[in-house]
Design an enzyme around this catalytic site. Structure first.
Site, mmCIF file in Angstrom:
data_model
loop_
_atom_site.group_PDB
_atom_site.id
_atom_site.type_symbol
_atom_site.label_atom_id
_atom_site.label_comp_id
_atom_site.label_asym_id
_atom_site.label_seq_id
_atom_site.Cartn_x
_atom_site.Cartn_y
_atom_site.Cartn_z
ATOM 1 N N HIS A 27 70.491 28.742 -15.925
ATOM 2 C CA HIS A 27 70.205 27.393 -15.410
ATOM 3 C C HIS A 27 68.784 27.373 -14.851
ATOM 4 O O HIS A 27 68.355 28.315 -14.189
ATOM 5 C CB HIS A 27 71.223 27.052 -14.310
ATOM 6 C CG HIS A 27 70.937 25.749 -13.633
ATOM 7 N ND1 HIS A 27 70.741 24.579 -14.340
ATOM 8 C CD2 HIS A 27 70.792 25.428 -12.315
ATOM 9 C CE1 HIS A 27 70.504 23.602 -13.480
ATOM 10 N NE2 HIS A 27 70.520 24.082 -12.250
ATOM 11 N N ASN A 31 64.198 20.907 -13.316
ATOM 12 C CA ASN A 31 65.657 21.081 -13.283
ATOM 13 C C ASN A 31 66.307 19.809 -13.831
ATOM 14 O O ASN A 31 66.304 18.766 -13.172
ATOM 15 C CB ASN A 31 66.101 21.342 -11.839
ATOM 16 C CG ASN A 31 67.605 21.562 -11.713
ATOM 17 O OD1 ASN A 31 68.366 21.349 -12.653
ATOM 18 N ND2 ASN A 31 68.040 21.983 -10.539
ATOM 19 N N CYS A 67 75.261 21.131 -11.334
ATOM 20 C CA CYS A 67 74.406 21.904 -12.250
ATOM 21 C C CYS A 67 75.200 22.841 -13.155
ATOM 22 O O CYS A 67 74.645 23.411 -14.096
ATOM 23 C CB CYS A 67 73.363 22.688 -11.467
ATOM 24 S SG CYS A 67 72.104 21.610 -10.771
HETATM 25 O O1 UT7 Z 1 70.142 23.279 -9.517
HETATM 26 C C1 UT7 Z 1 70.930 23.103 -8.386
HETATM 27 C C2 UT7 Z 1 70.741 24.165 -7.418
HETATM 28 N N1 UT7 Z 1 69.471 24.036 -6.741
HETATM 29 C C3 UT7 Z 1 68.737 25.108 -6.544
HETATM 30 O O2 UT7 Z 1 69.079 26.169 -6.999
HETATM 31 C C4 UT7 Z 1 67.487 24.948 -5.701
HETATM 32 C C5 UT7 Z 1 67.414 26.074 -4.718
HETATM 33 N N2 UT7 Z 1 66.286 25.964 -3.780
HETATM 34 C C6 UT7 Z 1 64.986 26.076 -4.167
HETATM 35 O O3 UT7 Z 1 64.684 26.167 -5.343
HETATM 36 C C7 UT7 Z 1 63.945 26.177 -3.079
HETATM 37 O O4 UT7 Z 1 64.574 26.333 -1.842
HETATM 38 C C8 UT7 Z 1 62.964 24.975 -3.003
HETATM 39 C C9 UT7 Z 1 62.057 24.981 -4.223
HETATM 40 C C10 UT7 Z 1 63.746 23.689 -2.929
HETATM 41 C C11 UT7 Z 1 62.076 25.088 -1.782
HETATM 42 O O5 UT7 Z 1 61.408 26.345 -1.779
HETATM 43 P P1 UT7 Z 1 61.421 27.308 -0.512
HETATM 44 O O6 UT7 Z 1 60.596 28.457 -0.859
HETATM 45 O O7 UT7 Z 1 62.858 27.553 -0.149
HETATM 46 O O8 UT7 Z 1 60.689 26.432 0.560
HETATM 47 P P2 UT7 Z 1 61.194 26.010 2.019
HETATM 48 O O9 UT7 Z 1 62.120 24.860 1.907
HETATM 49 O O10 UT7 Z 1 61.607 27.226 2.762
HETATM 50 O O11 UT7 Z 1 59.826 25.518 2.631
HETATM 51 C C12 UT7 Z 1 58.731 26.405 2.880
HETATM 52 C C13 UT7 Z 1 57.590 25.601 3.430
HETATM 53 C C14 UT7 Z 1 57.975 24.684 4.574
HETATM 54 O O12 UT7 Z 1 56.888 24.595 5.451
HETATM 55 P P3 UT7 Z 1 56.887 25.451 6.807
HETATM 56 O O13 UT7 Z 1 58.110 25.021 7.561
HETATM 57 O O14 UT7 Z 1 56.942 26.890 6.374
HETATM 58 O O15 UT7 Z 1 55.592 25.062 7.433
HETATM 59 C C15 UT7 Z 1 58.171 23.366 3.887
HETATM 60 O O16 UT7 Z 1 57.976 22.271 4.751
HETATM 61 O O17 UT7 Z 1 57.056 24.757 2.390
HETATM 62 C C16 UT7 Z 1 57.095 23.396 2.831
HETATM 63 N N3 UT7 Z 1 57.423 22.573 1.680
HETATM 64 C C17 UT7 Z 1 56.503 22.110 0.832
HETATM 65 N N4 UT7 Z 1 55.176 22.244 0.776
HETATM 66 C C18 UT7 Z 1 54.512 21.671 -0.234
HETATM 67 C C19 UT7 Z 1 58.654 22.160 1.254
HETATM 68 N N5 UT7 Z 1 58.527 21.439 0.131
HETATM 69 C C20 UT7 Z 1 57.210 21.391 -0.153
HETATM 70 C C21 UT7 Z 1 56.469 20.797 -1.191
HETATM 71 N N6 UT7 Z 1 55.117 20.965 -1.199
HETATM 72 N N7 UT7 Z 1 57.040 20.096 -2.185
#
Ligand code: UT7
Length: 330
Positions: free
Chosen positions: A253, A283, A113
């Site tokens: 970004h 992204n 990225c």
């Molecule tokens: O560009 C390159 C660099 N990349 C980045 O900078 C990305 C960095 N990371 C992120 O942007 C975020 O971590 C994500 C958008 C990928 C995920 O968001 P988050 O707030 O970190 O969610 P999480 O992975 O902690 O998941 C929270 C909850 C989980 O459920 P439980 O365990 O709390 O019950 C996940 O299973 O949300 C659930 N979840 C979803 N729910 C609905 C994960 N993905 C989804 C989804 N829809 N797509």
């Protein structure tokens, strides 16, 4: 001698993948995606046989047409990308041939990225050295080629697109002023396509397990992104004696609106100074920064102070301070 951006172009595919459509593909919902990422829709290059070069060529052609550039005068074409058309055959060489940059040498540059940000450093260094006069830097990625559309952790985030900028010498002092670029290879396990490269060539078992796609430990990447993007942005302001009032724009970004907001808030910038298009493109990896310039070009004025910042796989991250070199065309 400074290296300034003197022209901008962009291209995104027509097909729009909305959050509603994703609701029918994986267990997710519009409210979750918008509140956790800021993304409403993204563009996907659907047509078979078209790769990153297709978008890079179109972005470059847009720049050439808008700026009346004679492509035979381009000295160097860099394609910043994490998704080259093919291994070994450079995407930049093919792109240059297709746009008529017949006198240019070319190469691809991959820092995930941060590819475009690091590309700005490379392109501007060639200009500052006095060795070349016209360097075309294109940021392009067909992320859909490495996404598993059954994996909700990644398929909601990424989109396809391309943006292009031309770097030329500037004797009035406009252009790149400073940069702070960093890498930390201990982060590679958190965001990668493990199989299909030289370490682990694809075998049938990997295809069966859908391991040819991107894996991301989102939480870990998020944590590092928030800390590091804000950190380098703050440091580049400090060492250039810039206050938040001096800054015209933050061009961050576009990985997650919450990361963008955290970076802006660390340097005290209001929303109206933060470039944003994540809501419509998601992204796009190497294309996020040039697509911001493409979207905001008509609002940029000569002398505007812009801070670019990026964080991504590797890990690679950094910030770059640039002053804008031209006013919008009437
Ligand atoms: O560009 C390159 C660099 N990349 C980045 O900078 C990305 C960095 N990371 C992120 O942007 C975020 O971590 C994500 C958008 C990928 C995920 O968001 P988050 O707030 O970190 O969610 P999480 O992975 O902690 O998941 C929270 C909850 C989980 O459920 P439980 O365990 O709390 O019950 C996940 O299973 O949300 C659930 N979840 C979803 N729910 C609905 C994960 N993905 C989804 C989804 N829809 N797509």
């Amino acid at each position: 001698m400074n290296a300034a951006i003197t022209a901008v172009g962009g291209y995104v595919p027509d097909f729009v993948l909305t959050n509603k459509m994703l609701e029918g593909m994986v267990e997710t919902n519009d409210e979750w995606i918008v509140s956790r990422t800021g993304i409403k829709e993204r563009r996907i290059l659907k047509e078979k046989g078209l790769g990153t070069s297709f978008m890079a060529i179109n972005a470059a052609k847009d720049l050439i047409q808008k700026s009346n550039l004679d492509p035979s005068e381009i000295d160097l074409v860099i394609v910043a990308t994490a998704t080259p058309d093919m291994q070994a055959a450079s995407t930049a060489a093919y792109t240059a041939a297709q746009i008529g940059a017949i006198n240019a040498f070319t190469f691809d540059l991959d820092a995930a990225c941060s590819s475009f940000l690091f590309g700005m450093s490379v392109a501007s260094s060639y200009i500052e050295s006095g060795r070349y006069k016209k360097v075309l830097l294109i940021g392009a990625d067909k992320n859909s080629s490495m996404i598993n559309y059954e994996d909700r952790a990644t398929c909601i985030i990424f989109g396809d697109g391309a943006g292009a900028v031309l770097f030329e010498p500037n004797e009035e002092g406009y252009g790149v002023q400073d940069e702070l670029l960093r890498s930390d290879g201990s982060g590679r396990e958190y965001l990668l396509v493990k199989y299909g490269g030289s370490a682990f060539p694809i075998e049938p078992i990997h295809l069966a397990n859908k391991e040819q796609f991107v894996y991301q430990d989102g939480k870990n990447v998020f944590k590092h992104a928030v800390f590091n993007m804000a950190d380098v942005s703050e440091k580049i302001l400090e060492r250039n004696h810039l206050s938040k009032e001096d800054i015209s724009w933050l061009a961050p970004h576009q990985a997650n609106k919450r990361i963008i907001d955290a970076t802006a808030s660390r340097i005290g910038l209001e929303d109206d100074k933060v470039m944003m298009n994540i809501q419509k493109f998601g992204n796009t990896t190497s294309a996020t920064l040039p697509l911001l310039l493409y979207d905001y070009e008509s609002q940029l004025k000569k002398g505007d102070k812009i801070i670019f910042a990026a964080f991504g796989g590797g890990f690679n991250w950094g910030a770059l301070y640039l002053t804008w070199a031209y006013n919008p065309s009437a």
